[in-house]
Design an enzyme around this catalytic site. Structure first.
Site, PDB file in Angstrom:
ATOM      1  N   SER A  51       6.268   1.729   5.433  1.00  0.00           N
ATOM      2  CA  SER A  51       4.911   1.915   4.941  1.00  0.00           C
ATOM      3  C   SER A  51       4.719   3.303   4.315  1.00  0.00           C
ATOM      4  CB  SER A  51       3.918   1.670   6.083  1.00  0.00           C
ATOM      5  OG  SER A  51       2.605   1.611   5.614  1.00  0.00           O
ATOM      6  N   ASP A 102       3.232  -9.477   2.923  1.00  0.00           N
ATOM      7  CA  ASP A 102       2.659  -8.177   3.256  1.00  0.00           C
ATOM      8  C   ASP A 102       1.238  -8.134   2.683  1.00  0.00           C
ATOM      9  OD1 ASP A 102       1.949  -5.532   3.528  1.00  0.00           O
ATOM     10  OD2 ASP A 102       3.822  -4.721   2.731  1.00  0.00           O
ATOM     11  N   HIS A 128       3.865  -6.999   6.913  1.00  0.00           N
ATOM     12  CA  HIS A 128       4.058  -5.570   6.642  1.00  0.00           C
ATOM     13  C   HIS A 128       4.883  -4.879   7.718  1.00  0.00           C
ATOM     14  CE1 HIS A 128       3.072  -1.717   4.819  1.00  0.00           C
ATOM     15  NE2 HIS A 128       2.675  -1.257   5.994  1.00  0.00           N
TER      16      HIS A 128
END
Length: 419
Positions: free
Chosen positions: A234, A327, A361
């Site tokens: 991320s 995601d 994600h």
């Protein structure tokens, strides 16, 4: 007598278990349940219906679940289908050295309908799931500006060095670093904001801090030089990519569901990568009250501010992009494809892209449950991360093997000597 037989009963979190139930009646329907309570007291549980074979046995390596939290043959499904009783909770291990997760497996009578808790306990067994192997050493680091924890594998070494970076939740996250150390990497879990005396925000990211961390790691007598790897997810992935661009010490970079542009300012010495335009008005709240952020970031190909893009073609080491196609937080597949295209345009072949349909994600090491949505201390509403349970689990299992293989290949003495 009904028994649950598990091998091994004590194992690392990324190791599969062989689970069998014996002593049942032929073709008997039963419910299997897994439960654990995390360090905050939150209960996570899963429950599934199985049918015994003619011999009164259920072997999860061969038997198909008939209903419940999943269906089909999934030997580790009881673990990756764990869900929190307190919604929007994320399973995130705090003490990775001194205590495992204790997972209670149990067998119950079942009528296939889970409208009420399973009753009539027939057998139970408790297994230990560890994030650190015996002999892994944790050293808290406060060296100059550097804040983090160094995890050293057992033995004399030297070991390949890795820096582990997490995303926009701040603090010091250690579970992946300790697991990497258990797999033979001297790993520095590096905090970079929201921890001790570090900044409270990431509006400006100075890569000099991360260069200091890389040099600190390489200076350790148990770390194999002259290069290191970085594993990131991320928001941490943009930092890892910037490290790959600016720092010659970085030979192998793993970017999980990240982006190749700057959110906020990235600076290194006399260079500045300005922030991409953010469209906060595009953030939306779905009908569950979950915040969807994937549309907030502008499309780098369409942005007039081209100074926001990281010059990935300058990376000397190898880059592994891992993306989940479900995601809901970042359009990570599109960004990774653009970064790969930028490498190709410059005649570079040092990028690899692994794209997983159905993965969300938060791609973690194997058998961790899917965190579909959770609270973030820096945002006003819980965040939607996305993912489909079975496909996400398959992505975690496959990508972890690829991460370990990638790091071993590019941080081995033979590979490092060619740089």
């Amino acid at each position: 007598m009904v028994q649950i037989i598990v091998h091994p009963k004590t194992a690392l979190i990324d190791e599969p278990l062989h689970i069998r139930v014996t002593g049942l009646l032929p073709n008997q329907l039963v419910g299997l349940q897994a439960k654990l309570t995390d360090e905050k007291g939150v209960l996570f549980f899963s429950q599934v219906v199985y049918k015994a074979d003619e011999g009164g046995e259920i072997d999860l390596e061969h038997a198909a679940a008939l209903g419940g939290d999943y269906v089909g043959i999934h030997p580790m499904g009881l673990f990756w289908s764990l869900k929190p009783k307190k919604v929007l909770s994320r399973l995130l291990k705090q003490d990775v050295i001194n205590s495992p997760y204790l997972v209670q497996l149990s067998v119950h009578d079942s009528n296939i309908i889970f409208s009420a808790p399973l009753e009539s306990l027939k057998a139970s067994e408790t297994v230990e799931r560890w994030y650190s192997a015996p002999g892994v050493q944790r050293i808290l680091i406060r060296e100059g500006r550097i804040r983090g924890s160094l995890f050293l594998p057992p033995g004399e070494g030297p070991f390949p060095g890795v820096i582990d970076l997490f995303g926009h939740i701040g603090g010091l996250i250690e579970h992946r670093a300790s697991l990497l150390a258990s797999r033979g990497f001297a790993t520095l879990a590096l905090a970079y904001f929201g921890y001790e005396d570090l900044p409270e925000a990431t509006d400006v990211l100075d890569i000099k801090y991360f260069e200091e961390a890389a040099n600190f790691l390489l200076s350790h007598p148990k770390v194999l030089g002259p290069s290191i790897g970085v594993v990131s997810v991320s928001h941490g992935a943009q930092i890892a990519l910037a490290m790959a661009v600016f720092l010659k010490q970085v030979a192998a970079t793993v970017c999980i569901n990240g982006f190749f542009f700057s959110v906020g300012c990235i600076k290194y010495r006399n260079e500045n990568i300005h922030s991409i335009n953010l469209f906060l008005e595009r953030a939306r709240t779905n009908n569950l009250g979950l915040l969807e952020l994937s549309s907030v970031f502008g499309n780098p190909q369409e942005e007039a501010n081209k100074h926001a893009l990281l010059p990935v073609e300058r990376a000397q080491g190898h880059i592994l992009f891992i993306v989940g196609e479900k995601d809901c937080n970042v359009n990570s597949k599109a960004y990774a494809e653009q970064a790969m295209e930028q490498l190709r345009r410059h005649g570079k072949s040092n990028g690899t892209l692994l794209s997983y349909p159905g993965a969300g994600h938060l791609i973690e090491p194997p058998y961790a449950p899917l965190c579909f949505a959770s609270h973030n201390p820096f945002l006003p509403r819980p965040v939607l991360w996305g993912g489909e349970t079975i496909l996400h689990a398959e992505a975690q299992e496959h990508s972890w093997k690829e991460i370990l293989k990638f790091l071993r290949h590019h941080l081995s003495p033979a590979s490092i000597s060619k740089l």
